[in-house]
Each structure stands twice: as structure tokens, then as C-alpha cells.
Design a protein around this motif. Structure first.
Motif, PDB file in Angstrom:
ATOM      1  N   ASP A  67      -5.282 -31.472  -0.437  1.00 60.91           N
ATOM      2  CA  ASP A  67      -4.408 -30.740   0.481  1.00 60.91           C
ATOM      3  C   ASP A  67      -4.658 -29.240   0.391  1.00 60.91           C
ATOM      4  N   TYR A  68      -4.812 -28.747  -0.827  1.00 61.80           N
ATOM      5  CA  TYR A  68      -5.028 -27.309  -0.999  1.00 61.80           C
ATOM      6  C   TYR A  68      -6.346 -26.873  -0.367  1.00 61.80           C
ATOM      7  N   TYR A  69      -7.386 -27.663  -0.563  1.00 59.15           N
ATOM      8  CA  TYR A  69      -8.675 -27.298   0.024  1.00 59.15           C
ATOM      9  C   TYR A  69      -8.628 -27.397   1.544  1.00 59.15           C
ATOM     10  N   ASN A  70      -8.083 -28.483   2.060  1.00 61.57           N
ATOM     11  CA  ASN A  70      -8.088 -28.678   3.506  1.00 61.57           C
ATOM     12  C   ASN A  70      -7.172 -27.702   4.231  1.00 61.57           C
ATOM     13  N   LYS A  71      -6.083 -27.304   3.594  1.00 58.69           N
ATOM     14  CA  LYS A  71      -5.069 -26.511   4.279  1.00 58.69           C
ATOM     15  C   LYS A  71      -5.088 -25.029   3.916  1.00 58.69           C
ATOM     16  N   TRP A  72      -5.726 -24.677   2.797  1.00 61.27           N
ATOM     17  CA  TRP A  72      -5.684 -23.282   2.352  1.00 61.27           C
ATOM     18  C   TRP A  72      -7.045 -22.604   2.282  1.00 61.27           C
ATOM     19  N   GLN A  73      -8.126 -23.359   2.124  1.00 60.62           N
ATOM     20  CA  GLN A  73      -9.413 -22.705   1.894  1.00 60.62           C
ATOM     21  C   GLN A  73      -9.805 -21.846   3.097  1.00 60.62           C
ATOM     22  N   GLU A  74     -10.402 -20.698   2.800  1.00 60.42           N
ATOM     23  CA  GLU A  74     -10.852 -19.755   3.820  1.00 60.42           C
ATOM     24  C   GLU A  74      -9.726 -19.327   4.759  1.00 60.42           C
ATOM     25  N   THR A  75      -8.519 -19.155   4.201  1.00 65.80           N
ATOM     26  CA  THR A  75      -7.392 -18.625   4.968  1.00 65.80           C
ATOM     27  C   THR A  75      -6.992 -17.279   4.376  1.00 65.80           C
ATOM     28  N   SER A  76      -6.097 -16.604   5.051  1.00 70.87           N
ATOM     29  CA  SER A  76      -5.570 -15.342   4.517  1.00 70.87           C
ATOM     30  C   SER A  76      -4.795 -15.578   3.227  1.00 70.87           C
ATOM     31  N   LEU A 101      -8.340 -23.902 -10.296  1.00 69.03           N
ATOM     32  CA  LEU A 101      -8.465 -22.554 -10.841  1.00 69.03           C
ATOM     33  C   LEU A 101      -9.824 -22.236 -11.452  1.00 69.03           C
ATOM     34  N   GLY A 102     -10.631 -23.228 -11.773  1.00 70.82           N
ATOM     35  CA  GLY A 102     -11.967 -22.934 -12.266  1.00 70.82           C
ATOM     36  C   GLY A 102     -12.883 -22.457 -11.153  1.00 70.82           C
ATOM     37  N   GLU A 103     -14.026 -21.857 -11.538  1.00 66.80           N
ATOM     38  CA  GLU A 103     -14.994 -21.475 -10.503  1.00 66.80           C
ATOM     39  C   GLU A 103     -15.475 -22.716  -9.758  1.00 66.80           C
ATOM     40  N   TYR A 104     -15.637 -23.819 -10.488  1.00 64.55           N
ATOM     41  CA  TYR A 104     -15.960 -25.105  -9.876  1.00 64.55           C
ATOM     42  C   TYR A 104     -14.725 -25.989  -9.984  1.00 64.55           C
ATOM     43  N   ALA A 105     -14.544 -26.866  -9.016  1.00 62.16           N
ATOM     44  CA  ALA A 105     -13.327 -27.669  -9.002  1.00 62.16           C
ATOM     45  C   ALA A 105     -13.592 -29.032  -8.389  1.00 62.16           C
ATOM     46  N   PHE A 106     -13.024 -30.044  -9.005  1.00 62.84           N
ATOM     47  CA  PHE A 106     -13.033 -31.368  -8.398  1.00 62.84           C
ATOM     48  C   PHE A 106     -12.021 -31.353  -7.266  1.00 62.84           C
ATOM     49  N   ALA A 107     -12.518 -31.464  -6.030  1.00 65.86           N
ATOM     50  CA  ALA A 107     -11.673 -31.284  -4.854  1.00 65.86           C
ATOM     51  C   ALA A 107     -11.003 -32.566  -4.390  1.00 65.86           C
ATOM     52  N   ALA A 108     -11.445 -33.713  -4.874  1.00 65.37           N
ATOM     53  CA  ALA A 108     -10.824 -35.007  -4.540  1.00 65.37           C
ATOM     54  C   ALA A 108     -10.737 -35.231  -3.033  1.00 65.37           C
ATOM     55  N   LEU A 109     -11.741 -34.772  -2.299  1.00 65.04           N
ATOM     56  CA  LEU A 109     -11.681 -34.871  -0.838  1.00 65.04           C
ATOM     57  C   LEU A 109     -11.834 -36.304  -0.353  1.00 65.04           C
ATOM     58  N   GLY A 124     -18.420 -20.418  -1.129  1.00 67.97           N
ATOM     59  CA  GLY A 124     -18.154 -19.995  -2.494  1.00 67.97           C
ATOM     60  C   GLY A 124     -16.994 -20.750  -3.089  1.00 67.97           C
ATOM     61  N   PRO A 125     -16.612 -20.453  -4.333  1.00 62.20           N
ATOM     62  CA  PRO A 125     -15.490 -21.143  -4.969  1.00 62.20           C
ATOM     63  C   PRO A 125     -14.180 -20.854  -4.255  1.00 62.20           C
ATOM     64  N   PHE A 126     -13.242 -21.780  -4.380  1.00 64.02           N
ATOM     65  CA  PHE A 126     -11.924 -21.575  -3.778  1.00 64.02           C
ATOM     66  C   PHE A 126     -11.290 -20.308  -4.334  1.00 64.02           C
ATOM     67  N   LEU A 127     -11.319 -20.154  -5.657  1.00 67.77           N
ATOM     68  CA  LEU A 127     -10.850 -18.929  -6.304  1.00 67.77           C
ATOM     69  C   LEU A 127     -11.885 -18.508  -7.335  1.00 67.77           C
ATOM     70  N   ASN A 128     -11.936 -17.229  -7.597  1.00 70.30           N
ATOM     71  CA  ASN A 128     -12.865 -16.692  -8.581  1.00 70.30           C
ATOM     72  C   ASN A 128     -12.067 -15.970  -9.655  1.00 70.30           C
ATOM     73  N   VAL A 129     -11.801 -16.667 -10.751  1.00 70.84           N
ATOM     74  CA  VAL A 129     -11.124 -16.099 -11.912  1.00 70.84           C
ATOM     75  C   VAL A 129     -12.206 -15.770 -12.928  1.00 70.84           C
ATOM     76  N   SER A 130     -12.415 -14.516 -13.209  1.00 72.81           N
ATOM     77  CA  SER A 130     -13.607 -14.102 -13.950  1.00 72.81           C
ATOM     78  C   SER A 130     -13.710 -14.758 -15.316  1.00 72.81           C
ATOM     79  N   SER A 131     -12.596 -15.014 -15.986  1.00 66.91           N
ATOM     80  CA  SER A 131     -12.669 -15.648 -17.306  1.00 66.91           C
ATOM     81  C   SER A 131     -12.962 -17.140 -17.210  1.00 66.91           C
ATOM     82  N   LEU A 132     -12.976 -17.695 -15.990  1.00 68.46           N
ATOM     83  CA  LEU A 132     -13.305 -19.108 -15.779  1.00 68.46           C
ATOM     84  C   LEU A 132     -14.608 -19.274 -15.013  1.00 68.46           C
ATOM     85  N   ASP A 133     -15.481 -18.271 -15.065  1.00 70.43           N
ATOM     86  CA  ASP A 133     -16.802 -18.403 -14.468  1.00 70.43           C
ATOM     87  C   ASP A 133     -17.536 -19.597 -15.095  1.00 70.43           C
TER      88      ASP A 133
END
Length: 423
Positions: A165-174, A199-207, A241-250
């Protein structure tokens, strides 16, 4: 199942409706406790006060929430009784039941559960409001009101649910961009269950749905292995790119519900797929880290990239969270390949050649004595883990024979991790 999906509390709903009658017609829903407009001085995140604005991240493994993790986020946000602060929950489905859980008094217990775990106590820690946004579609993720709530947040927490849901509804949005902007500004961010997976740079999206360890090991390229942003197993990704980029989780992928759902095997496959030891892998295989977090456990990460440290916040031992395969409780697992898999190709079982290292950071030894029945308070442990410098970790051996130093094959896929191959 995430406890915070329980029915909407009437008091919170009435407060939001009375203050914001126009919001009922919007795509989103918004409710709060406290006063979001009560102006004090703006809190300064601890990392920004220290001069670097490095991210503070709470990765909660699902199950019943860990009160100490939220208190850590409040402290990392720089919130005090002098400054005040706004704690914002975001989710695609569900209710606002986090509001009273967080906007509570220290020492209060949650009487909705038989275990009487304590609530967060945010009122006594300086919170002036706790707010929940349910953002169910892409239109809501573009709404100016939603974006303004995110922009004014002192801490942001992504609830559980379905990460698809988060990927389908939030990715590449404001909304996606606003969360990223907050992270860059040092605003603490956290999540549980699906929220942690994001929250990781890579994520299992469960699409295409979830995947069990056995299936992930038997074929790491099966259709359920949708990993953002590899974009090799699904045509549903709309970003590069990744959904989120948290530098300590590169170079990191996270996996919640680790103990109760036997997920070590699938994390082996996730980490392998991201590395260049697999067909289509994009990172150096030895640079990729998998983080698995048990239920009722939070992995708290702070500090600069390369020097980030992790510690645990946990609930007391709960035997309901253990299984025959997993005898330890309240642990986080760190997975790494020190040798490329000897076979990682489409349609074939993963063969690892014993190149996997697994470190385990635990709050207490395996099978500890039960804690007092009630009330039961979550706590933070002093043990920390440098997520970059694996060689510097102290070796710790547990009562079940496992070792923090690894390599350590632990109860995965019904025991089907054998010798030099994964079956």
C-alpha cells in the motif's frame, strides 16, 4: 497483527472533527490529541544540536509496540516540556489508536491488553500533540494539508499494515518527498512492521504478496521477491531510486516479525539478491547488510554513516513470541556475506558456500526467567552494535549455543539451511 489497528477511539475522533469539520470530505483522515497549534520554541533534534543532523531511526519488529522506542524518538527529537513538540503517525489504512497510546502519562498501562504493558507517557515528556494521518491514495499524498502536517512534525512514525500500500499509494508523491526532507533535517523517523520494511535503502515491497523463507531460498528470483529498487521481479515500481534514503541505512534491507515468522532464510535471499554475487545484483556483495528485528523489539540507530550505532529497546520476555525454531527473544540480527554465493540465479536454489555471517544483538539470554506479570515496562539495553565495523564487535555466546560472532544458521526454513548449500 499490529495492535494499533484497534477501533477508532471516540474522544480522539470527536476532538479532530470539532476542530477540523472540513476534513471529513477529504481523501485523508486526520485526528489528534493535545494541541498541534500550541506554540512553544521549536525543538532541535539532538543530532542537529551536535552539528551533523544525522538520522535517528527506530525500527520496530511488529507485534505489541515498544514504549521505550517512542520515548527514545521523543528524546532524539529534542522535545522537552520547554519546547513542546508534535509526534505524527502516518499510515495508509487503520485508525488513530496511536494517539492515546503516545499522548499518555508516564506509568499508565494499556488495560486493553492482558499483559498491561505501559504506554509511552508523551505528555510528561513534553509532547504538545500526537497526530494521525490516514493517507489512503495518491491524491491524499499530494494534499497541501497533509504536507503541512508532515512539514511541522517533530517526529514521524510509519504504522504497520501492508507495505505494498505504501509503495503503490505514496511512492514518487509529494508526501514521499516531504518525509525525505524531514529525514535530511534530522527529524527522527520510525516504523513498525510494514513501516520498518520501508526504511532501508532496499526494501521488500511485497507487491505480489509476502514470501516465506523456504520459497525464497528455493528460488531467490521467484515472483514474490519484489525488492525496491532492484526492479527485476515486478513491473509495478514507478520510481528508480529507493523509497526513502536514510544515510545510516545505506546498502541495508530490513525485515520485521523475524522470530515468529521464521524469516532468516528469506533475509539471506534478500541480501544475496542485492549484491553482485547474484544475477542483476547492484552492490558489492560484502557491503549489503540485512537487519532482522524480532517482535516486541526495536532497533534504535543513530549517528553518522559509517559510525552509526544500534541499540535495543524491548518489552519484557513474552513466551508467545517464541517458536520451536527460535528460542531467543528480543533480538536483532545482522546478516552479511563475506563470500559471494556460489549460485544465485533465476529458478535455482540459493547456494551460499557458508559465506554468511549472522550477528545477534539480544536484550537477554535465551529462555530467560519470566518478568513480573504486571505492570510490565519496556526498557533499553546498554549493549550497542557498530553497524559499519563488524570486526570490532565483542563476541558473546548465549545459552542456546549461538554466538554474536557468527557465522550462525538459526532455525530458518524449518532447518533447511544445511552444510555448504541452502535448499
Amino acid at each position: 497483527m499490529q495492535v494499533r489497528n484497534k477501533p477508532l477511539l471516540a474522544a480522539a475522533f470527536l476532538l479532530a472533527s470539532a476542530s477540523n469539520p472540513a476534513l471529513a470530505a477529504k481523501d485523508y483522515t486526520y485526528s489528534y490529541l493535545g494541541n498541534p497549534d500550541y506554540a512553544k520554541s521549536s525543538p532541535t533534534p539532538i543530532s542537529c544540536a551536535q552539528g551533523d543532523c544525522s538520522p535517528s531511526v527506530a525500527l520496530v519488529g511488529g507485534g505489541y509496540d515498544v514504549g521505550e522506542a517512542f520515548r527514545w524518538m521523543i528524546a532524539r527529537a529534542g522535545i522537552t516540556k520547554v519546547t513542546g513538540g508534535r509526534f505524527v503517525i502516518i499510515r495508509a489504512t487503520g485508525s488513530d489508536a496511536y494517539n492515546p497510546y503516545i499522548y499518555s502519562r508516564l506509568g499508565e498501562v494499556d488495560t486493553t491488553t492482558s499483559r498491561n504493558y505501559e504506554m509511552v507517557g508523551g505528555v510528561d515528556l513534553g509532547l504538545t500533540s500526537v497526530e494521525t494521518l490516514v493517507i489512503p491514495n495518491r491524491a491524499a499524498a499530494e494534499d497541501p494539508f497533509v504536507l503541512n502536517v508532515i512539514a511541522r512534525a517533530s517526529a514521524i512514525f510509519i504504522a504497520g499494515g501492508d507495505q505494498a500500500d505504501y509503495y503503490n499509494k505514496w511512492q514518487e508523491t509529494s508526501l514521499n518527498k516531504a518525509i525525505q526532507k524531514a529525514i535530511r533535517a534530522g527529524i527522527p523517523v520510525g516504523g513498525t512492521s510494514a513501516g520498518t520494511a520501508m526504511l532501508g535503502e532496499y526494501a521488500f515491497a511485497a507487491l505480489n504478496g509476502s514470501v516465506e523463507s523456504t520459497k525464497a531460498l528455493k528460488d531467490p528470483f521467484n515472483k514474490y521477491m519484489t525488492i525496491d529498487p532492484l526492479n527485476t521481479s515486478s513491473d509495478k515500481f514507478v520510481q528508480k531510486g529507493p523509497f526513502l534514503n536514510v544515510s545510516s541505512l545505506d546498502n541495508t534491507i530490513t525485515d520485521p516479525h523475524f522470530n515468529t515468522r521464521d524469516r532468516l532464510g528469506r533475509l539471506f535471499s534478500f541480501v544475496a539478491r542485492i549484491g553482485n554475487g547474484c544475477t542483476g545484483g547492484v552492490e558489492n556483495f560484502s557491503d549489503v547488510v540485512g537487519m532482522g528485528i524480532d517482535e516486541e523489539t526495536a532497533l534504535l540507530i543513530s549517528g553518522k554513516p559509517g559510525k552509526a550505532r544500534a541499540e535495543l529497546a524491548v518489552n519484557p520476555y513474552n513466551p508467545e513470541n517464541t517458536t520451536p525454531a527460535y528460542t531467543a527473544q528480543n533480538s536483532a540480527y545482522f546478516i552479511k556475506y563475506n563470500r559471494a554465493p556460489s549460485k544465485c540465479v533465476d529458478g535455482k536454489p540459493l547456494v551460499d558456500n557458508t559465506g554468511i555471517q549472522v550477528y545477534r544483538l539480544s536484550a537477554q539470554p535465551a529462555k530467560p526467567s519470566p518478568y513480573p506479570a504486571a505492570p510490565q515496562f519496556s526498557f533499553r539495553v546498554a549493549a550497542t552494535f557498530n553497524v559499519a565495523d563488524w570486526a570490532a564487535q565483542a563476541v558473546q555466546t548465549y545459552g542456546d549455543g549461538s554466538s554474536l560472532s557468527g557465522p550462525y544458521y538459526y532455525g530458518t526454513a524449518d532447518g533447511k539451511v544445511l552444510g555448504n548449500a541452502v535448499y
